[in-house]
Motif scaffolding. Sequence first.
Motif, short mmCIF file in Angstrom:
data_model
loop_
_atom_site.label_atom_id
_atom_site.label_comp_id
_atom_site.label_asym_id
_atom_site.label_seq_id
_atom_site.Cartn_x
_atom_site.Cartn_y
_atom_site.Cartn_z
N ASN A 1 0.81 -1.22 0.00
CA ASN A 1 0.00 0.00 0.00
C ASN A 1 0.84 1.27 0.00
O ASN A 1 0.41 2.29 -0.53
N ALA A 2 2.00 1.22 0.64
CA ALA A 2 2.80 2.43 0.84
C ALA A 2 4.25 2.01 1.07
O ALA A 2 4.59 0.82 1.01
N GLY A 3 5.09 3.00 1.32
CA GLY A 3 6.49 2.70 1.62
C GLY A 3 7.36 2.61 0.38
O GLY A 3 6.97 2.99 -0.72
N SER A 4 8.55 2.06 0.55
CA SER A 4 9.54 2.03 -0.53
C SER A 4 9.14 1.13 -1.68
O SER A 4 9.66 1.29 -2.79
N HIS A 5 8.24 0.18 -1.44
CA HIS A 5 7.78 -0.72 -2.51
C HIS A 5 6.32 -0.46 -2.87
O HIS A 5 5.64 -1.34 -3.39
N GLU A 6 5.85 0.75 -2.60
CA GLU A 6 4.46 1.08 -2.91
C GLU A 6 4.16 0.81 -4.38
O GLU A 6 4.94 1.15 -5.27
N GLY A 7 3.01 0.19 -4.61
CA GLY A 7 2.60 -0.10 -5.98
C GLY A 7 3.14 -1.39 -6.53
O GLY A 7 2.87 -1.71 -7.69
N TYR A 8 3.87 -2.16 -5.73
CA TYR A 8 4.39 -3.45 -6.17
C TYR A 8 3.66 -4.57 -5.42
O TYR A 8 3.24 -4.41 -4.28
N CYS A 9 3.52 -5.68 -6.10
CA CYS A 9 2.99 -6.88 -5.46
C CYS A 9 4.16 -7.84 -5.29
O CYS A 9 4.95 -8.05 -6.22
N GLY A 10 4.31 -8.37 -4.09
CA GLY A 10 5.45 -9.26 -3.86
C GLY A 10 5.52 -9.76 -2.44
O GLY A 10 4.54 -9.72 -1.69
N ILE A 11 6.70 -10.22 -2.10
CA ILE A 11 6.95 -10.86 -0.81
C ILE A 11 8.11 -10.12 -0.15
O ILE A 11 9.21 -10.07 -0.70
N ASN A 12 7.87 -9.56 1.04
CA ASN A 12 8.85 -8.73 1.73
C ASN A 12 9.23 -9.41 3.04
O ASN A 12 8.38 -9.62 3.90
N LEU A 13 10.49 -9.75 3.18
CA LEU A 13 10.99 -10.43 4.38
C LEU A 13 11.67 -9.42 5.29
O LEU A 13 12.55 -8.66 4.87
N PHE A 14 11.27 -9.41 6.58
CA PHE A 14 11.81 -8.49 7.57
C PHE A 14 12.37 -9.26 8.77
O PHE A 14 11.91 -10.36 9.10
N HIS A 15 13.34 -8.61 9.44
CA HIS A 15 13.82 -9.07 10.74
C HIS A 15 13.59 -7.94 11.74
O HIS A 15 13.99 -6.79 11.49
N PHE A 16 12.96 -8.27 12.85
CA PHE A 16 12.70 -7.29 13.90
C PHE A 16 13.63 -7.53 15.08
O PHE A 16 13.70 -8.64 15.61
N ASP A 17 14.35 -6.48 15.47
CA ASP A 17 15.27 -6.54 16.60
C ASP A 17 14.71 -5.68 17.72
O ASP A 17 14.74 -4.44 17.64
N PRO A 18 14.19 -6.28 18.81
CA PRO A 18 13.59 -5.48 19.88
C PRO A 18 14.61 -4.66 20.65
O PRO A 18 14.26 -3.62 21.22
N SER A 19 15.87 -5.10 20.71
CA SER A 19 16.87 -4.32 21.45
C SER A 19 17.15 -2.99 20.78
O SER A 19 17.39 -1.98 21.45
N ALA A 20 17.12 -2.97 19.45
CA ALA A 20 17.30 -1.72 18.70
C ALA A 20 15.97 -1.08 18.34
O ALA A 20 15.95 0.04 17.81
N ASN A 21 14.89 -1.80 18.62
CA ASN A 21 13.54 -1.30 18.29
C ASN A 21 13.45 -0.95 16.80
O ASN A 21 12.97 0.12 16.43
N ALA A 22 13.92 -1.86 15.95
CA ALA A 22 14.02 -1.54 14.54
C ALA A 22 13.75 -2.78 13.69
O ALA A 22 13.99 -3.92 14.10
N ASN A 23 13.26 -2.53 12.47
CA ASN A 23 13.09 -3.56 11.45
C ASN A 23 14.20 -3.45 10.42
O ASN A 23 14.64 -2.35 10.09
N THR A 24 14.62 -4.59 9.91
CA THR A 24 15.57 -4.63 8.80
C THR A 24 14.94 -5.42 7.67
O THR A 24 14.50 -6.56 7.87
N GLU A 25 14.86 -4.81 6.50
CA GLU A 25 14.35 -5.53 5.34
C GLU A 25 15.44 -6.46 4.82
O GLU A 25 16.52 -6.01 4.44
N GLU A 26 15.14 -7.74 4.78
CA GLU A 26 16.12 -8.73 4.34
C GLU A 26 16.06 -8.97 2.84
O GLU A 26 17.07 -9.17 2.18
N ALA A 27 14.84 -8.99 2.29
CA ALA A 27 14.69 -9.26 0.86
C ALA A 27 13.30 -8.85 0.42
O ALA A 27 12.35 -8.86 1.22
N PHE A 28 13.19 -8.48 -0.85
CA PHE A 28 11.89 -8.22 -1.46
C PHE A 28 11.85 -8.89 -2.82
O PHE A 28 12.70 -8.66 -3.67
N VAL A 29 10.85 -9.75 -3.00
CA VAL A 29 10.69 -10.50 -4.25
C VAL A 29 9.42 -10.02 -4.93
O VAL A 29 8.32 -10.14 -4.37
N VAL A 30 9.55 -9.44 -6.12
CA VAL A 30 8.39 -8.95 -6.88
C VAL A 30 7.66 -10.14 -7.48
O VAL A 30 8.28 -11.09 -7.98
#
Length: 557
Positions: free
Chosen positions: A396-425
Amino acid sequence: MSRRSHKSLSFRDAGISRAIRVRILFLFFVFIGASAFFFFFFNRRPVENVSVAAAATLPTVSLSYDGYEMNELHGYLHEMDATFMRDTLTPLDVGRTLPITVHTYGRDISNIAYEVRSIDTTRKIADIAEVDFEKNGDTITASPVLANLVEEGEEYLVILSLTIDEDVAHYYTRVILSDNEHIDDCIDFAEEFHATALSDDYSSLASYLETNYNLDSASLSNVSIRSSLDQVGWHGFKGKEASGRRLSLGDIGDDYVALQYNYQMAADEDAADRFNVEEYFKIRYTKERMYLLDYERSMEEIINPGHFAIEENMITLGICDEKLNFLANGTGTIVSFVVAGDLYEYNQNTDSLIKVFSFRSGNADDARENFNEHNVSILNIDENGAMDYVVYGYMNAGSHEGYCGINLFHFDPSANANTEEAFVVSPRSYQVLNANFSDLIYMDANNDFYMMTDGNLVKVNLETLTITTLLSGLRDTQYAASSSGRYISWIDADVCDTKLSVMDLEDESTFSISAPDEGDRIRPIAYLQENVVYAFLHEEDIVTDAAGAVVYPAYRL
């Protein structure tokens, strides 16, 4: 002898002075107020946003028929496999006019083009490079007339292409020049049914229902034509529509129409409490009366941070899907769950709730943020709350807005942050991804990510971001996957074969199980957790029944 003089100390019994009483009273109220403030502050469990995508930017396109604005379309910045873009069906008038309304949201539209193709996309009917349009503020309207080659009763695919600044976004819909003269009547019936259900007197709807009194008569999360009259009439829920209701037509027959409304409800107690609602109708027209062939309504609450509550180790989520998507760590102190397309993590140790992922940026009335064409799958979670998860479908939004695909994330609670690992269109629609994607998702110890999508087993190495296809073109009857996703079993033939292969995705090692005798066949059935269930059958027992269906009787499991 001298005498020491003594002074007596006298005490006055006059009580506490007025000044002291005022001071004590003031401090008392300060204490009560502070206590109430800190109690509220520490018990309201505010939700901290970790990854809320940037606000949506792409325009939306709506189509019109006989004064009804319908079939809101969302743009794709890459070409999709058009044969699977079948969400909406737009009726044409006798002049084959297709009224278009573009809601630009401030974007600059320099050109509108369109193609008309046969429904299987093999035949191009028209290819118009430029369409005249009018602009009025943030709205653009156009009324292209489709070619006379569009025949009555046939469905066609229309691909609208909008040039938006430097991008080209594609919008997909089916169209039909229908001989159904009562589309308006069916839409009017749905409008009246919807309004009556929300009114104080909805008793007239009883004649359209097929109530099954053995079903749960209290829940509003999933209501159908078999639900009770009170459920259909929103009994027990005090609220009102809070956003524009969006109409989508999905199917048009000779005497019936299938349509859906998407909208939000707001609670009377607090308008900030929002609920996403999908309401589906299948309506048949006759001269005597209207028939409701099918009715379904789903409702899911969007978590309001100010009203999130935990009592006696129970999280109150309000109205949501009974099949909640969640995963807890080994000790059960941290749990992640998905509600209304948003991913949350609750930590019992710190009594904190974090919104890990969401497409909502805060504008509850923006239809783009509530476009429900994505899902979240939680892969794993460790004792500290670190987890891997996948967002798949339309972005719906973000860096891949307008694309259909599979987005893999890793969430690190100690840094309170997400890391995008891969995006497959993916060129396939969300419906196709959702139907096949959850069969298998797995991540091994070597940081390789495996997923089964549309019959293809794909490996993504998260270090190098290389993608390898391990298996391809498998049908549902050819494979089965374990509940953890670690094991997959498959055959090479369509339904049964002489050999069943099994792969352990942790190291990609394989072994095979063969049919015991010549003339025997084997086929995968399912997995019971990590154990594959397969069947043996005699080839000579495979027959075709009177209806033309092939029957595969097994003699042993």
